[in-house]
Motif scaffolding. Structure first.
Motif, mmCIF file in Angstrom:
data_model
loop_
_atom_site.group_PDB
_atom_site.id
_atom_site.type_symbol
_atom_site.label_atom_id
_atom_site.label_comp_id
_atom_site.label_asym_id
_atom_site.label_seq_id
_atom_site.Cartn_x
_atom_site.Cartn_y
_atom_site.Cartn_z
ATOM 1 N N ALA B 117 0.828 -1.207 0.000
ATOM 2 C CA ALA B 117 0.000 0.000 0.000
ATOM 3 C C ALA B 117 0.866 1.262 0.000
ATOM 4 O O ALA B 117 0.573 2.226 -0.708
ATOM 5 N N GLU B 118 1.943 1.232 0.772
ATOM 6 C CA GLU B 118 2.844 2.397 0.787
ATOM 7 C C GLU B 118 3.443 2.642 -0.595
ATOM 8 O O GLU B 118 3.580 3.788 -1.038
ATOM 9 N N THR B 119 3.812 1.539 -1.258
ATOM 10 C CA THR B 119 4.426 1.663 -2.575
ATOM 11 C C THR B 119 3.446 2.240 -3.585
ATOM 12 O O THR B 119 3.789 3.138 -4.357
ATOM 13 N N LEU B 121 0.885 4.022 -2.934
ATOM 14 C CA LEU B 121 0.606 5.403 -2.521
ATOM 15 C C LEU B 121 1.649 6.384 -3.067
ATOM 16 O O LEU B 121 1.356 7.560 -3.282
ATOM 17 N N MET B 122 2.876 5.890 -3.297
ATOM 18 C CA MET B 122 3.898 6.772 -3.866
ATOM 19 C C MET B 122 3.498 7.267 -5.252
ATOM 20 O O MET B 122 3.977 8.296 -5.718
#
Lengths: 358, 291
Positions: B117-119, B121-122
């Motif tokens: 999810a963080e990736t 989100l980038m």
């Protein structure tokens, strides 16, 4: 959309404001506790009560001229408090520099000490000392400026080496750092060898990484400086996140890579120069601390950067307390403690955990 | 219709003609590798229509990846011009390009423990509104989360949201990278060797994903592939590069032909029709004995 989002965003998959506040709040409390605890230890140990009264007195501003001041309180206020706070600031800066270098080089083992950036700064400071440059020039502290220039040159060199063929493998980068370190250390040795013995002894003690208690004005300036640079560095946290995707992907996401890199080089060199000029070469804090913090809270630099800084501050405060007390009343350089704690950890990562990071 | 520059809102002004247009495009690396030719890309002129899938094929070193990078502005245009939506690439800011063009690189190695999810989100980076006092904390809006959620749903990685990217298989990681690109809300998707290093199951997976995304999101797709069959089965048109020059561009039937392949690759291959689609299918010949 809130219901859709809740499924994964609230489950800890991404950084939320709530989590940021919890982690940073908790670490701030822990930092305060560590500072108070470490104030008690030293050649003469004092109780928590004395620490509390001393801090209270200091906050009221009546420490000077008060007849009721005990010896232990004088030690506390004049020596130990500035020393412990100094250690915290240096540790925080080292960890922040480590986080930044690791993202910039996409290498989890990057550390200002291992890569020779600290050596570059130390060489700059040594040159200034050799030529007897005064401590200030037109109100500017000279030694950190020499440290900044030396650190920046070493950083640019190591980055150039790392980028010459796309992305340099972790081991090659470390090897380049080892060799750069050896060359820079040779220059520093040369400088110490041509100095008068009493001056070179002082230089050697500083090089090994040692903290001293600064006067309050100097401490205040250093505090302001570190906080300011860290706040500016925090502005780049999102760019650091995107940089870990690789430079080309970062560029395709709209990051002005060249500008951001220049700013990051400048900021890390500013911090390294200042740290090295006050505390010499303290190794491994910049590598061990971010690594441990990342395992616990993840890699988002918006949280990783401030959390590593706080943990780095605590780490060096404790390490310095050990350095002050283990051979009391004599002191050993704190660099020895951090190297003995961090070096084996570094080897462990390099030899046994490389499958996880290569 | 006159080209209208993109606004700060990132609204794509669709020009009726084409999404990407290359006019006399040439490019060379600053350090020439002494391979006897000046230009890595030499005088290419073509256009990519809105909503089509264009495949770029060619031998090793023919400039396929370089072309993709020039089209996305990662490498500078040497001579000629690249136009996105009718507007010359030189007139776009990097952020504006990122709001329209998403690039999925050939390989992606993450050394730090970032979650899926963080990736993804980038990918919202070009749409972020930076406020310096908050230092980036909590700057994601509900809109950002909605797009990330949709991108993960479309690529079927929602169930992996909290897993670390470094723990995923190659196929899963490729889907995450496509999700990251979709989170940019692009109009144009550029893929560099999307099926390289994947087994046949994941190759089918990624190819049908790209075909589906094109249909659902009206994406314009340009993909580089070594696999002529991928280009033949999934692309509307194929662009064939030889030594940096445009050798042929057209439908798979026009380009994936024995005589053309012989000219470009210098070898004989068997081309027959795919039993399901009837499109050209390339196989290695067994009767040729090579010295």
């Amino acid at each position: 959309m809130a219901d859709v989002v809740s499924s994964w965003a609230q489950a800890g998959a991404v950084l939320t404001v709530h989590r940021w506040l919890m982690v940073i709040g908790g670490l701030l409390l822990a930092s305060a506790a560590v500072l108070v605890l470490c104030l008690q230890f030293g050649a003469t140990s004092v109780g928590t009560g004395t620490v509390a009264t001393a801090i209270a007195r200091m906050l009221r501003g009546d420490e000077a001229g008060s007849a009721a001041l005990e010896t232990s309180e004088i030690i506390m206020v004049q020596i130990r408090f500035p020393r412990v706070l100094m250690g915290f600031l240096v540790g925080a800066s080292l960890a922040a520099v480590g986080v930044t270098l690791q993202a910039l080089l996409r290498n989890p083992l990057a550390d200002p000490y291992v890569l020779g950036v600290s050596s570059g700064a130390a060489l700059g400071v040594s040159v200034a000392i050799l030529f007897g440059v005064g401590s200030t020039f037109m109100l500017l502290p000279i030694l950190p400026i020499f440290g900044f220039v030396g650190g920046l040159l070493a950083l640019l060199l190591i980055y150039r080496l790392a980028q010459s063929k796309g992305r340099l493998p972790i081991h090659s980068l470390l090897l380049a750092g080892v060799i750069l370190n050896a060359i820079l250390t040779a220059f520093i040795m040369f400088i110490t060898s041509i100095m008068e013995p009493n001056r070179s002894a002082g230089l050697m003690a500083w090089l090994m990484g040692s903290l001293t208690a600064p006067g309050y004005p100097a401490l205040g300036v250093f505090l302001l400086y570190v906080v300011l640079v860290l706040v500016v560095l925090m502005q780049k946290a999102q760019s650091l996140n995107v940089l870990t995707l690789g430079e080309e992907t970062a560029r395709s996401l709209g990051v002005e890579i060249d500008g951001v890199k220049k700013q990051l080089f400048f900021l890390t060199a500013l911090l390294t120069g200042a740290i090295v000029s006050v505390s010499g070469m303290i190794g491994f804090v910049g590598m061990v601390v971010p690594h441990a913090v990342r395992l616990l809270i993840g890699s988002d630099h918006r949280l990783l950067l401030p959390a590593s800084a706080l943990v780095g501050g605590m780490f060096l405060t404790v390490a310095d307390t050990i350095a002050r007390t283990i051979m009391a009343p004599a002191e050993i350089p704190v660099g020895i403690v951090t190297a003995l704690a961090g070096g084996p950890f570094f080897l462990y990562l390099l030899l046994w955990r490389k499958d996880r990071m290569l | 219709m006159t080209p209208v520059p993109i606004g700060a809102t990132g609204s794509w002004v669709s020009v009726e003609s084409s999404a990407i247009e290359a006019v006399g495009l040439s490019f060379r690396y600053r350090t020439t590798e002494g391979r006897g030719r000046m230009w890595t890309l030499d005088d290419l002129s073509f256009q990519v229509d809105t909503g089509e899938i264009l495949g770029i094929v060619g031998p090793n070193g023919s400039g396929k990846s370089s072309l993709l990078k020039v089209l996305s502005g990662l490498l500078p245009v040497g001579k000629g011009d690249v136009r996105l939506g009718g507007l010359s690439l030189g007139k776009w800011s990097r952020t504006d390009v990122a709001r329209v063009v998403a690039v999925v690189p050939q390989e992606y190695a993450q050394v730090f423990p970032f979650s899926v999810a963080e990736t993804v989100l980038m990918g919202r980076f070009p749409h972020r509104t930076a406020r310096w006092w908050s230092m980036g904390i909590g700057e994601e809006t509900a809109n950002d989360f909605a797009h990330v959620h949709q991108a993960m749903a479309d690529t079927d990685v929602l169930s992996l949201a909290d897993r670390l990217v470094s723990d995923l298989s190659g196929g899963e990681r490729q889907r995450v990278m496509i999700a990251r690109a979709l989170a940019q809300e692009p109009k144009i998707l550029l893929l560099d060797e999307p099926t390289a290093f994947l087994d046949i199951n994941h190759q089918i997976d990624i190819c049908s994903l790209v075909a589906r995304l094109r249909a659902e999101r009206r994406l314009t797709v340009v993909l580089v592939s070594h696999d002529l069959n991928v280009a033949s089965q999934y692309c509307d048109r194929v662009l064939m590069l030889k030594e940096g020059g445009l050798c042929r561009i057209g439908s798979p039937e026009e380009t994936i032909r024995p005589d053309v392949l012989r000219m470009v690759y210098g070898c004989d291959v068997v081309v027959d029709a795919h039993p399901q689609t009837g499109r050209p299918r390339v196989t290695m010949p067994m009767d040729t004995v090579r010295n």
